[in-house]
Design a protein around this motif. Sequence first.
Motif, PDB file in Angstrom:
ATOM      1  N   LEU A 167       0.818  -1.209   0.000  1.00 61.27           N
ATOM      2  CA  LEU A 167       0.000   0.000   0.000  1.00 61.27           C
ATOM      3  C   LEU A 167       0.858   1.269   0.000  1.00 61.27           C
ATOM      4  O   LEU A 167       0.508   2.274  -0.631  1.00 61.27           O
ATOM      5  N   SER A 168       1.985   1.207   0.680  1.00 60.55           N
ATOM      6  CA  SER A 168       2.892   2.361   0.661  1.00 60.55           C
ATOM      7  C   SER A 168       3.495   2.553  -0.728  1.00 60.55           C
ATOM      8  O   SER A 168       3.662   3.689  -1.204  1.00 60.55           O
ATOM      9  N   VAL A 169       3.808   1.441  -1.393  1.00 55.87           N
ATOM     10  CA  VAL A 169       4.294   1.528  -2.778  1.00 55.87           C
ATOM     11  C   VAL A 169       3.223   2.128  -3.677  1.00 55.87           C
ATOM     12  O   VAL A 169       3.501   2.958  -4.562  1.00 55.87           O
ATOM     13  N   ALA A 170       1.960   1.740  -3.458  1.00 58.56           N
ATOM     14  CA  ALA A 170       0.863   2.271  -4.271  1.00 58.56           C
ATOM     15  C   ALA A 170       0.691   3.769  -4.049  1.00 58.56           C
ATOM     16  O   ALA A 170       0.411   4.524  -4.991  1.00 58.56           O
ATOM     17  N   VAL A 171       0.846   4.220  -2.793  1.00 58.65           N
ATOM     18  CA  VAL A 171       0.713   5.654  -2.523  1.00 58.65           C
ATOM     19  C   VAL A 171       1.822   6.449  -3.209  1.00 58.65           C
ATOM     20  O   VAL A 171       1.586   7.520  -3.786  1.00 58.65           O
ATOM     21  N   LEU A 172       3.031   5.924  -3.209  1.00 57.59           N
ATOM     22  CA  LEU A 172       4.176   6.676  -3.716  1.00 57.59           C
ATOM     23  C   LEU A 172       4.333   6.570  -5.237  1.00 57.59           C
ATOM     24  O   LEU A 172       4.638   7.569  -5.902  1.00 57.59           O
ATOM     25  N   LEU A 173       4.125   5.371  -5.799  1.00 59.46           N
ATOM     26  CA  LEU A 173       4.537   5.142  -7.190  1.00 59.46           C
ATOM     27  C   LEU A 173       3.408   4.702  -8.123  1.00 59.46           C
ATOM     28  O   LEU A 173       3.612   4.689  -9.349  1.00 59.46           O
ATOM     29  N   PHE A 174       2.256   4.352  -7.607  1.00 56.04           N
ATOM     30  CA  PHE A 174       1.186   3.906  -8.517  1.00 56.04           C
ATOM     31  C   PHE A 174       0.701   5.052  -9.425  1.00 56.04           C
ATOM     32  O   PHE A 174       0.521   4.831 -10.636  1.00 56.04           O
ATOM     33  N   PRO A 175       0.471   6.279  -8.938  1.00 54.26           N
ATOM     34  CA  PRO A 175       0.142   7.373  -9.858  1.00 54.26           C
ATOM     35  C   PRO A 175       1.253   7.662 -10.865  1.00 54.26           C
ATOM     36  O   PRO A 175       0.988   8.058 -12.006  1.00 54.26           O
ATOM     37  N   TYR A 176       2.501   7.434 -10.453  1.00 48.53           N
ATOM     38  CA  TYR A 176       3.640   7.637 -11.347  1.00 48.53           C
ATOM     39  C   TYR A 176       3.579   6.666 -12.529  1.00 48.53           C
ATOM     40  O   TYR A 176       3.771   7.057 -13.698  1.00 48.53           O
ATOM     41  N   PHE A 177       3.280   5.398 -12.265  1.00 47.77           N
ATOM     42  CA  PHE A 177       3.185   4.411 -13.335  1.00 47.77           C
ATOM     43  C   PHE A 177       1.996   4.699 -14.260  1.00 47.77           C
ATOM     44  O   PHE A 177       2.087   4.494 -15.478  1.00 47.77           O
ATOM     45  N   ILE A 178       0.898   5.157 -13.696  1.00 47.11           N
ATOM     46  CA  ILE A 178      -0.267   5.483 -14.526  1.00 47.11           C
ATOM     47  C   ILE A 178       0.045   6.638 -15.469  1.00 47.11           C
ATOM     48  O   ILE A 178      -0.312   6.622 -16.662  1.00 47.11           O
TER      49      ILE A 178
END
Length: 314
Positions: A207-218
Amino acid sequence: MASQGMVSLTKSLCIMTPKVRLKNTKTTKNLITRSCNLRVLCSKLSQWEQAPFIHDSTEEAGGGIVLEKTKNVFESIVSETEAEEQKIQVFKWPIWLLGPSVLLTSGMAPTLWLPLSSVYVGSKVVSVLSLIGLDCIFNLGATLFLLMADSGARPKDPSQPCKSQPPFSYKFWNVFALVTGFLIPTLLLLGSQTGLLASLQPELPFLSVAVLLFPYFILLAVQTLTEILTWSWQSPVWLVTPVVYEAYRVLQLMRGLKLSAEVNAPVWVVHMIRGLVSWWVLILGMQLMRVAWFAGFASRTTTTTQQPESVASE
């Protein structure tokens, strides 16, 4: 009626006189005199026939006047088309202010002035959704901006074709930058979770990875899709598209640095995000240098095309 028949008969005789070479000079003289008389009769017309059309020198002299009139007609048509094009250009002027305003309102304003405490409230899932919502607003604004820039970059004449195709080297380096920006954080995260990279400890929760980098990948995926569409549609905004998305990506990663303290991210994650910020600043600088190079290339091509025209006019 009888005289008209005689005239037509003499005309037919004039046309059908055979060309015979005679040795006797007297007979030839008689034939010449008779043919002259027949020509005189042929030249005399009856009162019912019309006189032949004779070109007058005054009409020939007046030909220039007719040409000048047609030239004035063409000039009026050209002036009307230019006036219409100017009207269309006047309607395009607000786009130059509206497009950047849309980009500023949708992308930069929420990231710069919206406090992160209002985004990171409650669970991490809500935070991820809030960050994705902010990026979706930017994507809508960037799409509107690129459409306005495309309409402003099109030629004034709608019938004139506009095909702008980027070179292969430009496509290659853009794809290389996108793939590198995707593979580096992915490999680091996978290496920390699988234990292949022992120095990347402790590992970061999902979940911390999703907060930091998921918008970046999108955003990487959206930029890739947008660039492919501009290349396939041969839109003149292919040179501006990566600049828009990469400038926002720098702000997005800076936002990730601020959120790393909220999710208690390890030190190696902070250094990874700083490395991504440095990478995309470098890529953005290269893109701006490429824009300057293409502007200089366009000016050189216009000067080389204008020089032969001036020589031909001389």
